[in-house]
Design an enzyme around this catalytic site. Structure first.
Site, PDB file in Angstrom:
ATOM      1  N   LYS A 157       0.846  -1.195   0.000  1.00 10.18           N
ATOM      2  CA  LYS A 157       0.000   0.000   0.000  1.00 10.18           C
ATOM      3  C   LYS A 157       0.880   1.243   0.000  1.00 10.18           C
ATOM      4  CE  LYS A 157      -3.887   2.153   2.504  1.00 10.18           C
ATOM      5  NZ  LYS A 157      -4.785   2.071   3.678  1.00 10.18           N
ATOM      6  N   SER A 199      -9.763   2.021   2.878  1.00 10.63           N
ATOM      7  CA  SER A 199      -8.886   2.731   1.979  1.00 10.63           C
ATOM      8  C   SER A 199      -7.849   1.841   1.290  1.00 10.63           C
ATOM      9  CB  SER A 199      -8.152   3.832   2.739  1.00 10.63           C
ATOM     10  OG  SER A 199      -7.271   3.282   3.702  1.00 10.63           O
ATOM     11  N   SER A 225      -9.993  -0.076   7.153  1.00 14.45           N
ATOM     12  CA  SER A 225      -9.383   0.063   5.826  1.00 14.45           C
ATOM     13  C   SER A 225      -8.680  -1.178   5.296  1.00 14.45           C
ATOM     14  CB  SER A 225      -8.397   1.224   5.815  1.00 14.45           C
ATOM     15  OG  SER A 225      -9.089   2.449   5.707  1.00 14.45           O
TER      16      SER A 225
END
Lengths: 98, 513
Positions: free
Chosen positions: B102, B177, B201
């Protein structure tokens, strides 16, 4: 009474160092108002004598030995800086000349 | 959507488990370079449609893969023949395994954008501890994956570089997210990934993309090098297609870190030894507050279906109450923006990131932040600055921290009667792109079942438990007491086994055609 006024939004934006357009001021006034209205529900609860939870872990002070250790070399620290002069971060003038 | 299909050799490389791939690597049947190249081909072939990756580091990946091949060759030479994978040192299980990072985790020499214009060209001078640990374990990083800007969002639509799409239905969101992390794994563009979870997330996108996501106990995994959003809530967690893979990655990245003073002391919590112990005798806590109004029928059916199957395996259910759960949303949307407004003060155009010129420093700061931040980030900075400002601190911020204590106590009481809580991950299946962008409150409701876990600092895993009639994945959330990662993963593994006939081997059409 509205949860938050346009003037308050402008004041908070100044505190946050955030330049907002008038369109954003109007939109954030409405949206923050809705969110804060929802947050007002917390006042329903009696929290007398309840300690706040600032951190989920019961950790207290965490210390390390106070000794000199290597850190990042200066050029690596400066590599992402938008403006550099004489091995330093360059910013607009802050201090007035006497 | 597709059912179980016969696997080609390429698909076996792209959809194998860590242990299957590891076994083939150590037997010498495949090389780490071949494995990395297969993933780079898959990214090349389909990522135009999914947009999971923001940066692909093909050259770096192949260099790491070659190093992994040399590692394996050296060990084979030492042993005088093939290495028995079952006797492999746990620290060598990830040698040659490709993964996606990420873009919220700093990677030395590799651009780290956080999904923001503010950091569009930021190249970190150091790596996050979790990245260093995976580097040292011989894993192969393929690139950096998409996310909501500064990890603020539930749909990936807040990325400054365009949304990621859900591999199961390209018109729908992957969740956020960590949407890029979950989509990449679901689509065979990485074997596993790392995400970060501040309010759901990791778990939400795992649920929406039909993969497994673990949010560890606060402090179980180092946050050093994780770009801070809300420091008392943020945790790094693994995403993978199988519970066992998630457990392997968790063991590789967890454990204390002198660079993060909030990392918990003590040894790395072992989760693999008990992983296959099943659900027999486990007390599953069901709280009616998670199954009330707003929960969609397909999600309710899939979650309760999983519970019924666990009961057949010998688990028992017990009703518990979470009377303060309904306050989790307002508490979260006071505390997390407050911490964010403080953390994001560092983006001022001086030391790194975007700079817009101004006559004085305040003008420079304000214009830099105007142009560097997107809409949702601005909204949360405003909300947090307001909640922390004079006159409102006690009414909002302090009050929220007290109610947070009440939520934590609800969990403590529930865990006196139940070993884990079983809940939905999100009220509905993945929604369509654009459907909730104009209504922040509606968007925030997406995370209503996951937020409280972060407020209490607990471990929780999202594991697939079924599909909706239109073929969209549904996850179930297993929540445990602090540092009970072994227990939540054990129950998640039992779910995975119990629903295998409905879930296993289904792959998104875009990934296999």
């Amino acid at each position: 009474m509205p949860a938050i006024t346009p003037d308050e939004v402008r004041h908070v934006a100044r505190l946050a160092r955030l330049e907002l357009s008038e369109e954003e001021v109007a939109r954030f006034t409405r949206q923050l108002g809705e969110i804060l209205q929802a947050a007002r529900r917390l006042q329903e609860l009696d929290t007398e004598g309840v300690d706040p939870t600032f951190y989920p872990l019961p950790l207290r002070n965490v210390f390390r030995p106070d000794e000199v250790r290597p850190s990042l070399p200066r050029e690596r620290v400066l590599q992402n800086a938008p403006e550099v002069e004489a091995d330093m971060f360059r910013v607009p003038r802050i201090i007035e000349e006497a | 959507m597709t059912g179980a299909v016969a696997m080609t050799e390429e698909e076996a490389l792209l959809f194998g488990s860590i242990e299957e791939l590891s076994e083939r690597l150590w037997r010498g049947e495949i090389s780490a370079r071949e494995l990395a190249e297969a993933h780079l081909r898959q990214i090349e072939r389909i990522d135009g449609e999914i947009h999971a990756y923001l940066t692909v580091v093909a050259e770096r990946a192949l260099t790491q893969a070659d190093a992994a091949d040399r590692w394996i060759a050296r060990r084979r030479q030492e042993q005088g023949g093939p290495v028995d994978v079952r006797r492999l040192d746990p620290s060598e299980r990830l040698v040659g395994i490709p993964w996606a990072c990420k873009d919220v985790l700093c990677t030395e020499g590799v651009r780290t954008t956080c999904g923001s214009r503010m950091l569009e060209s930021f190249v970190p001078p150091y790596s996050a501890t979790v990245v260093t640990r995976l580097d040292e374990a011989g894993a192969v990083m393929l690139g950096k994956v998409n996310m909501d800007e500064f990890a603020m969002g539930s749909s990936n639509e807040n990325s400054a570089f365009g949304p990621t799409r859900n591999p199961w239905d390209l018109d729908r969101v992957p969740g956020g997210s960590s949407g890029g992390s979950a989509a990449a794994v679901a689509a065979g563009e990485a074997v596993f990934s790392l995400g970060s979870d501040t309010g759901g997330s990791v778990r939400l996108p795992a649920s929406y993309c039909g993969v497994v996501g673990l949010k560890p106990t606060y402090g179980a995994v180092s946050r050093y090098g994780l770009v801070a959003f809300a420091s008392s809530l943020d945790q790094v967690g693994p995403i993978a297609r199988r519970v066992r893979d998630c457990a392997i990655v968790f063991e590789a990245v967890a454990g204390p870190d002198p660079m993060d003073s909030t990392s918990a002391p003590g040894p790395v919590p072992a989760v693999l030894p008990t992983l296959e112990h099943g659900a027999g005798g486990v007390r599953l806590g069901l709280a009616p507050e998670y199954f009330g109004e707003g929960l969609s029928a397909p999600v309710r059916e899939a979650v309760m279906g999983a519970v019924a199957r666990l009961e057949r395996e010998g688990a028992t259910t017990v009703e518990v109450r979470m009377p303060h759960l309904e306050y989790a949303l307002p508490v979260y949307y006071i505390i997390s923006p407050s911490e964010a407004s403080s953390n994001l003060a560092r983006y001022d155009g001086v030391r790194y990131g975007l700079r817009r010129p101004g006559d004085d420093v305040v003008a420079m700061f304000s214009r830099t932040r105007r142009d560097g931040f997107g809409d949702e980030v601005k909204r949360r900075i405003m909300l947090g600055t307001y909640a922390l400002s004079t006159g409102y601190y006690e009414a909002f911020y302090l009050k929220a921290q007290k109610v947070r204590t009440l939520i934590r106590r609800d969990f403590e009481q529930a865990f006196e009667r139940a070993d884990v809580l079983v809940t939905p991950v999100s009220p509905s299946v993945p929604f369509r792109l654009g459907e909730r962008v104009d209504d922040p409150l509606q968007m925030y409701l997406t995370d209503i079942y996951t937020l409280s876990v972060n407020l209490a600092g607990l471990p929780a895993v999202s594991v697939p438990c079924g599909f909706s009639p239109e073929g969209l994945p549904i996850g179930v959330q297993i929540i445990g007491p602090a540092f009970a990662e072994a227990r939540v993963l054990q129950v998640a593994r039992a779910v995975e086994a119990a629903v295998a006939d409905q879930v296993a081997d289904r792959r998104p059409a875009v990934a296999v055609r």
